[in-house]
Structures are given as structure tokens and as C-alpha cells.
Design an enzyme around this catalytic site. Sequence first.
Site: not given
Length: 827
Positions: A243, A421, A424
Site C-alpha cells: 500500500s 493512521d 501511511h
Amino acid sequence: MAEAEEGPGKGEPRGAVEGQPSPQQQQQQQQQQETGEEDVSLGQPPTTTSPPLLLLLSLSSSSSPLPQGAEEKEEAEGQRRLPEEEEEEDEADSSRTAAVSPAFPPWRWWRRQRQRRQRLFSARPSASLRCPCAPAARSLPHCCHGGAKMAALAYTLGKREINHYFSVRSAKALALGAVLLLAACHALSRRYQGGDSCEYLLSSGRFLGEKVWQPHSCMMHKYKQSEAKDCLRGQHITFIGDSRIRQLFYSFVKLINPQIKEEGNKHGNIHFEDKSSSSSLKVDFLWYPEVNSSMKQCIKSWTEGPSPKPNIIIAGAATWSIKIHNGSNEALTQYKINITSIAPLLENLAKTSSVYWVLQDPVYEEMLSESRKMITNEKIDAYNEAAISILNSSSKNSKAKVKVFSASRLIAEETIIQSSDGLHLPESSRETSAMILINIHCNNIVKPIDGSCCQPRPPLTLIQKLAFCFFASSVIGYLILVLIRRNHHWKNKPCTDMESGEEKKAATNSPAVSILETLLQCLCKLGLIMGYFYMCDRANLFMKENKFYTHSSFFIPIIYILVLGIFYTENTKETKVLNREQTDEWKGWMQLVILIYHISGASTFLPVYMHIRVLVAAYLFQTGYGHFSYFWIKGDFGIYRVCQVLFRLNFLVVVLCIVMDRPYQFYYFVPLVSVWFMIIYVTLALWPQIVQKKANGNCFWHFGLLLKLVFLFICIYFLAYSQGTFEKIFSVWPLSKCFELDGSIYEWWFRWKLDRYTYSIWASSCKNKAECNEMHPSVSVVQILAFILIRNIPGYVRSVYSSFFAWFGRISLEASNITLFCLKHKN
């Protein structure tokens, strides 16, 4: 023979009258006046006491035993002479070594030394030269402590000695030595650390501000959308990973298409293709969150299978392995095994493609969710160390190697606290990482500015080589002439006759410095300056850094030069409006402010930018005012005057263009001033030629001059709002060779239009640069005229000027060229 009896004064021979010289002295003085000889005995005290001892006695005593009349006479003589004349006389007296006349009393020598000391302290009174124990009103010469007098005298004499040895010439020599030492240190540092700026861009850097990333020793270019498309046209770029790599993919694509949104399947492949360019541009993201057999098979298909190889590959993964296996050591061991098997495949791809392995960014552990608590910075560091050791060992002896992208980790260390979070990165950090990637690939293609990372030193052109040979020949020729002149001087040096012991003068004197030697000396100095410019900007010897504006970097130097300018104030020779001292002062402080503006990068701060536009317009106004005044008063429209002005305006810039391999329009200010000079010259030189002498005889000529200026204004207005006509005029050869920049006339049209009426200014209502630039020409005249009126208020303001600023004003043209060099070559 009996000793002479003492008169009224101590040590004074018989016959001396109080306050008057003795008959023997009068007779001696009369003989000296007739023969023209000097009284050499006045410079030495009597031989009974040595001069050093007498000096110590005179310094430590508060008064000397003088006759009253002699003291009054000496004071009167001291008042009639200027301090400078007395100092010269004292220095001449102290250097004499003739025998002391017995008629010269010692008290005169003591008195003269005392007066000399008093002049040293009283000629330039200073608040710091006060006796510590005496009242504030008493100066140091009247202090009761002889030690303080000796210390102050030693300080004064030492200061005079320093000023004697530390001259302008020695200051230049020290500056030259400092520059050479600095260049040598930089050369050794670059050689020791390595000169690959791509490595610096990938692995090191720091934040200058919240969003400005500064790589080590080089500059990062901020690419526009059009530049990115032109560079990546026809390229195939692939991102492989988890991600975090997906976020980097979106930030990279937004450089090409800012309207794209992060949507769709997050755990799947994403494809982007830009078909707006002539050749399609493809950017893909492949979802492989772990370094395992699946990722190996994908990479293997590019090296062995029929799949086309991407031009650029960006890969990286580790956090999913830590999360799925709960941070176990077995997972780390398996990660090392997998990346070891993938490393040869990546190395094989690196032979034809650019391959980058992205290290894992740190996390903000306090903000991680419960399902991600096992992802710690300690585990991430272990995975990064494994990747670095394996990839570096596999490519140790290979020319084509996988490049480790570690700068993103440094960026994340500063910005991860802003994460939503804890895992990221914020968008600004991802944009910086994407900009680094495009700089690595495109800087060598686009060549945005000198000093950019991943940009090799440009090769020397034929003109640059010829310029180097010319300056080298000048240096060699100058050294030869100096050696010849010194050799001739030693041959003609006076020699000593061994029989008589006297010096015999040579038949001819040593030859004076010739015009050719002076010319070669000036060319040598110019060559050294140009060589220093080239070494700073084009040779990659000195480190480069992006400009970053802060209020302190701009306003502190401004305050400093303002204090210096106020400190060095003098009276003007004339008090008329815009006299020479006043205009030089105006140009000087404006040029210093503009120089600080460009060095500090203050153009990003809109209020400063608006006010600097005022100064640029005022400088153009003064230039035009000076040229107009010369033609109006002198009436000299000869070709010699035109060539003289154009040569002085353009000489340094032409040399810079040759040495730096730049187009003439690159230094836009000099072309701007040159064109406006020619416009003023043509306007006034065309028939009828109207000058002051002719206009004073008939008022009708004033009306004719007004018609000329109105016609000029109409032409300027028409060209300013007709870009097509303007470009057609300046696109004609040879004008196009002088005013084109990157094959376009637009930059020249923009600069000419910006200051078209003040050869103008900021409006307080504009909100951005584009709006300010549009309003600037229409309202700038008001601010310039207001400053002229305020500066020329009758009284003290008009009668003084700053010699500090005026000195810079006299070299304002050369200073403006250096300013443009700092602006264009962002070192």
C-alpha cells in the site's frame, strides 16, 4: 673651560631671557636661515639622558619643568599648526640622528613629546579613552595614571601600524587566498565523498522548511506538468509493492495528471495511460505486498518471458510480512532468502532499465491500530538492513546495479507524525518522494538548471575553449612582461663603488609600466573572475543549494546595510534635485537590496516581491533619466557616444555569455537597459534634434519635444498590447539571436512589458504575482515621483548623502550583472 652659568630656566645657558631664545640660539638660527640648513638638533634630547628613558619619564609625569614664557610660546606655536602638520614634523624630528646642540634645552624636547601625546588623544576624542579613576569629564591625557597613558598610546600606535600594513591590496590578497583555500577544500571533499549527485539525491537530504527538500550538494527541480509529460513521453513505468508503494504511484501519476483520484481496488493492480502526448505514457501499479515467489515470478517474466520490459521499475515491500507473521524472526529469515533470490533478476533488469528498491519508511507507533502494533521501527530497521546488505553485495562488482531509494525514509522521519493512521505518509511527503524519482530520471534529459542533481558537467564548447586560451595567453604574456621589467630593473640598480663606498647611479632609470602590461594585468584579473564564476557554477566543484526564503535571511542583512549606510554620511557638493551623489546613493542601496532579494529567494514572499518591482522600475527610471539628461544638455548624438555606452553596458555580460555558454537574453536586465537606451537615443536624435540650448531660445521647441514623447508613448502602448507584432519585430535575424531564450521571444516580451513606462510599480490591492505584474506598469510612476519629492525636501535631507551607498551606486552596472548571476545560477 668653565661651565656656562644657568639662566632663569633649568639647564638654560646665560643670557637666556624667560620666554625668548638666547643670543647663541638667535645667532645660530640666523646662520641657518642664510645657509638654508635645518636645525637637526631639535629632534633629539640632550645626550645626558637616552631617548627611551626620557620618553618613559615624560609619559609618567603630569607636567614638565618649563619656564612660564617658554610654555606659553610653545602652546601658541602648537595652536597655529594643524595636528596633521605637527605629526609629520614630529615624525621627521624623531628620525634625525645629528648631534645635539648644547644650546638646545631638554625641556623643549619634553614639551614637544607631551604636546604630541595630547594631540593623539584630543584630536579625535573618544568616549572609550577615559581614565577609570577620573571624573567622566576628564579625558585620558589628564589621567593621573601613567600606565593608562602608555597603554592607550600603545593602542593608538598599534592601530596605526595595523592600518599601515593592512591595506586594500593586502585585503584583496587575503580574499584571494581564502577563495583558493575554499576551492581546494571543496575539491578534496568532493573527491573523498564521491561526486555522483544521483547518489546524494537518492540517499541524503534535509528539509529547509515544511515542504522544501534539499538534497546534499545539489538542487532538486520542481517539475511542471508539461515538463513531466515531455520527459516521460513513450516511457513505461511500473510500481511493485504494497500500500505504501501504491501511494507513491498515485503521487507520481499526479505529476502527469493532477486530476486523477485515488479510487478503485486498493489490493489490486492499477493501470494508467496518458494518450494526450504524441507517444503514449504508461504507469502501472502491481499489487505484490510481500517479497515472495509471486513477486519473483513477475520479475522473471520481464527477464525471460515475452512480456515487454518497463523502462523504470520501483519496488519495495516489508510491512505485510511483519504483520502477517506477527514480527517473527522466521519471517525475517525468509525475507532475506526471498530477496536474495530476486536480487540477480533485478540486477539483470538494471542493465537495460532503471531499477529502484524503496526502503521501508518508519511508522508512528502510538497511532497504529491494534492489528498493526507488531509493526515497529525496530523490525523495519532490520528488514531495511537486510535489503541493503543483499542488494549492495549482489551489485558490488557490477556496473549496472539496483539503486536503493533511502531518501524517502529520511523524509518520513520528519513527517510521519502527520500521518492519519501511523503507517501511511501524508500527501506532502509522498509528493516529495515522487519529485525525487522524476528528478533522477528527467534531469539529464530536460537539463532544467545548473547544479541540478543527476546532471553531468556540460562539455566545453569551441568558444569556451578559445576564451580559455585567450585568458591563459594573457596570464603568460603578463608574467613574461613582469619578468622582463624586473630583470631590467635589477640590471640598472645602483651599485656601490668599492673604493669610495658611495653608490653609483645607473645611466637610465627603471622602465615604467607599459600600456600593454596594464592591459594584460586587467585581462588577467578578468580571467580570474570568470574562472571563479565557472568553477562555482559549471564545474560541480562547489555544492549547490535551493533558495529558501525566511524573514531573517532577508531583513537582517537589510538592517545591517541600512546601519552602515547611515553611519557613512557626508555633505553633498551640490543640492540640486537628483544630483550625482544622490543618484549614486539611490542606485547603490537599491542594488544592495535587490542583491539580497535574489540571494535569499525572497521572490516567494509576495509583499517583498511587489516592493522589489518598485526598485527595479526605479533603477530603469534613473538609467533613462541619465541618458535623457546627457543628450538634452550636451546634445552629443555622435556614434562614439552610442558605442561607448553600449560597450560599457554589455561588455561584462558578453564575456559571461561566452564563458558560461549562455544566450544573451539569459541575463535579461542588460538587454532591457540597452534597448531602452537605443529607444531614447533614436527618439531624441531624429529630426528635429531638440536640446536644452535650442529650447531655451524658443519655447516652441519644448512643444516639439513633448510631441516626440507622446508619439513614443503611443508606440510603447501598441507594442505592449500586441504580442504578435512585438514577436515579429524581434524574431527577425539578427535580433532573434540576441533576444530568444529557449527558442522563444515570450520571456523578452514579458520583461519589456513589465517596465515599459518607467525606463513603473506595485499596487497594494493585488493578491498574486500575475495580478501585480499586470498593475505594475500603470501605477509605478507615482511611487518613484513620491520618493524623489521626499528625498529632495529642502534642508538637511537634501544636503547629505551616504558615501557607502554611493560607492555601490558607481558600480551598480557591474553589481546588477553579479545579481543576475546569483539569480540565474542558483548556487
